[in-house]
Design an enzyme around this catalytic site. Structure first.
Site, PDB file in Angstrom:
ATOM      1  N   ASP A 288      -6.339  -7.366   3.987  1.00  0.00           N
ATOM      2  CA  ASP A 288      -7.474  -6.722   3.314  1.00  0.00           C
ATOM      3  C   ASP A 288      -8.332  -7.784   2.634  1.00  0.00           C
ATOM      4  OD1 ASP A 288      -9.029  -4.595   2.210  1.00  0.00           O
ATOM      5  OD2 ASP A 288      -7.982  -4.905   0.306  1.00  0.00           O
TER       6      ASP A 288
ATOM      7  N   ASP B  81     -12.253  -9.598   4.045  1.00  0.00           N
ATOM      8  CA  ASP B  81     -13.497  -9.615   3.263  1.00  0.00           C
ATOM      9  C   ASP B  81     -13.978 -11.057   3.078  1.00  0.00           C
ATOM     10  OD1 ASP B  81     -13.376  -6.843   2.925  1.00  0.00           O
ATOM     11  OD2 ASP B  81     -14.017  -6.957   0.828  1.00  0.00           O
TER      12      ASP B  81
ATOM     13  N   ASP C 179      -2.328 -18.685   0.277  1.00  0.00           N
ATOM     14  CA  ASP C 179      -3.262 -19.368  -0.636  1.00  0.00           C
ATOM     15  C   ASP C 179      -3.988 -20.516   0.071  1.00  0.00           C
ATOM     16  OD1 ASP C 179      -0.818 -20.687  -0.512  1.00  0.00           O
ATOM     17  OD2 ASP C 179      -0.711 -21.150  -2.655  1.00  0.00           O
TER      18      ASP C 179
ATOM     19  N   TYR D  77       0.819  -1.211   0.000  1.00  0.00           N
ATOM     20  CA  TYR D  77       0.000   0.000   0.000  1.00  0.00           C
ATOM     21  C   TYR D  77       0.858   1.267   0.000  1.00  0.00           C
ATOM     22  CZ  TYR D  77      -4.583  -2.128   0.856  1.00  0.00           C
ATOM     23  OH  TYR D  77      -5.762  -2.819   0.739  1.00  0.00           O
TER      24      TYR D  77
ATOM     25  N   LYS E 141       3.604 -15.662   2.460  1.00  0.00           N
ATOM     26  CA  LYS E 141       3.872 -16.388   1.210  1.00  0.00           C
ATOM     27  C   LYS E 141       5.380 -16.609   1.180  1.00  0.00           C
ATOM     28  CE  LYS E 141       2.577 -18.061  -2.822  1.00  0.00           C
ATOM     29  NZ  LYS E 141       1.711 -19.256  -2.966  1.00  0.00           N
TER      30      LYS E 141
HETATM   31  C1  IPM Z   1     -10.457  -1.614   3.882  1.00  0.00           C
HETATM   32  C2  IPM Z   1     -10.630  -0.955   2.543  1.00  0.00           C
HETATM   33  C3  IPM Z   1      -9.470   0.003   2.290  1.00  0.00           C
HETATM   34  C4  IPM Z   1      -8.185  -0.809   2.280  1.00  0.00           C
HETATM   35  C5  IPM Z   1      -9.596   0.869   1.008  1.00  0.00           C
HETATM   36  C6  IPM Z   1     -10.878   1.662   0.990  1.00  0.00           C
HETATM   37  C7  IPM Z   1      -8.407   1.759   0.814  1.00  0.00           C
HETATM   38  O1  IPM Z   1     -10.738  -1.923   1.543  1.00  0.00           O
HETATM   39  O2  IPM Z   1     -10.356  -0.887   4.885  1.00  0.00           O
HETATM   40  O3  IPM Z   1     -10.447  -2.840   3.950  1.00  0.00           O
HETATM   41  O4  IPM Z   1      -7.826  -1.411   1.250  1.00  0.00           O
HETATM   42  O5  IPM Z   1      -7.524  -0.859   3.311  1.00  0.00           O
HETATM   43 MG    MG Z   2     -10.931  -3.886   2.273  1.00  0.00          MG
END
Ligand code: IPM
Ligand code: MG
Length: 378
Positions: free
Chosen positions: A243, A247, A219, A141, A187
């Site tokens: 990240d 999710d 993975d 990032y 990894k």
């Molecule tokens: C998160 C989001 C952020 C990230 C974006 C909006 C920059 O996806 O907080 O998970 O990638 O960290």
């Molecule tokens: Mg995110």
């Protein structure tokens, strides 16, 4: 307690969900006799529109001088074509970095009332209780060099021992207060940074002798996470892996809209749901406010050191879900609600009919898992 809380509603559904979380914090203040002062500021696309900058200096100053920051979400199609430094996301990334927030805590628990909300089998998700610790201020990032042209683009994945060590310590400490099980995701079969990551975690392990440490390649962990989620407790990852995996883990909980986060490491913590700005449902009273309301609970616990107050919010969410209430994203909720009416139910559940403070055991959302769990600022 007197506390100053900066509220950054941001874009899309951000203003709707933060409004409900602020209302819950007000209910907490009323119930427990605190005085919280809320100040709103601009971030993300809303800030780009008003000032041309996704993180105006006035916003950063306000955050730096407050006791905690609550954020909704940033981003949207309107700014997709903007150059990187004028995209809403870059405002959030700069804010995380400027506040020195290197440890992002993302708890994922499956509420008993929502075992059927996941597309995965209830017997797979039942009892899941994870704490992701995502490194937040390094890695791809922020790595330099980075560049873009239509023919070639570069991103860089750097990590220093110090950066790995400080976030790994947070994960070890959290594991001590939970089930003493730490999985570090990397990894290391391909990436040098991951080799260092693994070495630093191994070097720290003897100092936390009661914590079991396992290493997983990202993975295969992505698969293990949704096939046997109950086997894991604290999950430590670098920025991008965290990240993605958090999710994925939202599938276990039943909806991305449920999950909160706390970003810690500096003198002021930032608390935000893990979901995005959901522009497709913005302004329609459809967003799930629970992720932000539970982020407000984390703000109380980690930002203001108010554990009982945090539990009061978590117990209120727990009760409302148990009674079958939910927004449209929660498959099978018996009583459908909009953002505002679900928020109102939770707020009402925070106010006492019972004067008794909730016990940890009363809440399925008692994230830290044990009364002596980690609760301080870092
Ligand atoms: C998160 C989001 C952020 C990230 C974006 C909006 C920059 O996806 O907080 O998970 O990638 O960290
Ligand atoms: Mg995110």
């Amino acid at each position: 307690m007197d506390a100053r809380i900066t509220v950054l509603p941001g874009d899309g559904v951000g203003p709707e969900v933060t409004a409900e979380a602020v209302a819950c914090l007000k209910a907490v203040a009323e119930r427990f006799g605190h005085h919280f002062e809320f100040q709103k500021a601009l971030v993300g696309g809303a800030a780009v529109e008003a000032t041309g900058d996704p993180l105006p200096a006035a916003t950063l100053d306000l955050c730096r001088t407050s006791d905690a920051v609550l954020l909704g979400a940033v981003g949207g199609p309107a700014w997709d074509r903007h150059p990187r430094d004028q995209r809403p996301e870059s405002g959030l990334l700069r804010l995380r970095q400027a506040l020195g927030l290197y440890a992002n805590l993302r708890p994922v628990a499956v509420h008993p009332a929502l075992e059927d909300a996941s597309p995965l089998k209830p017997e797979v998700v039942r009892g899941t209780d994870l704490m992701f610790v995502r490194e937040l201020s390094g890695g791809l990032y922020f790595g330099e060099p980075r560049s873009y042209s239509d023919d070639a683009a570069v991103n860089t994945l750097p990590y220093t021992r110090r950066e790995i060590e400080r976030v790994a310590k947070v994960a070890f400490e959290l594991a001590l207060g939970r089930r003493k099980n730490l999985v570090s995701v990397d990894k290391a079969n391909v990436l040098e940074t991951s080799r260092l990551w693994r070495k630093v975690v191994d070097d720290l392990a003897p100092a936390y002798a009661t914590v079991t440490v396992q290493h997983h390649y990202v993975d295969s962990f992505a698969m293990a996470l949704i096939t046997r989620p109950r086997d894991f407790d604290v999950v430590l990852t670098e920025n991008l892996f965290g990240d993605i995996l958090s999710d994925e883990a939202a599938v276990l909980a039943g909806s991305l809209g449920l999950l909160p986060s706390a970003s810690l490491g500096g003198s002021v913590g930032l608390f935000e749901p893990i979901h995005g700005s959901a522009p497709d449902i913005a302004g329609q009273d459809r967003a799930n406010p629970i992720g932000t309301i539970l982020s407000a609970a984390m703000l109380l616990r980690h930002g203001l050191n108010l554990e009982v107050e945090a539990l009061a919010i978590e117990a209120a969410v727990d009760r409302v879900l148990k009674a079958g209430h939910g927004t449209g994203d929660l498959k099978g909720a018996r009583h459908p609600h909009g953002t505002r009416s679900l928020g109102a139910l939770i707020r009402e559940a925070i106010r006492p009919p019972r004067a008794k403070a909730p016990r940890l055991a009363d809440s399925a959302y008692a994230w830290c898992g044990s009364p002596e769990g980690h609760r301080s600022k870092l």
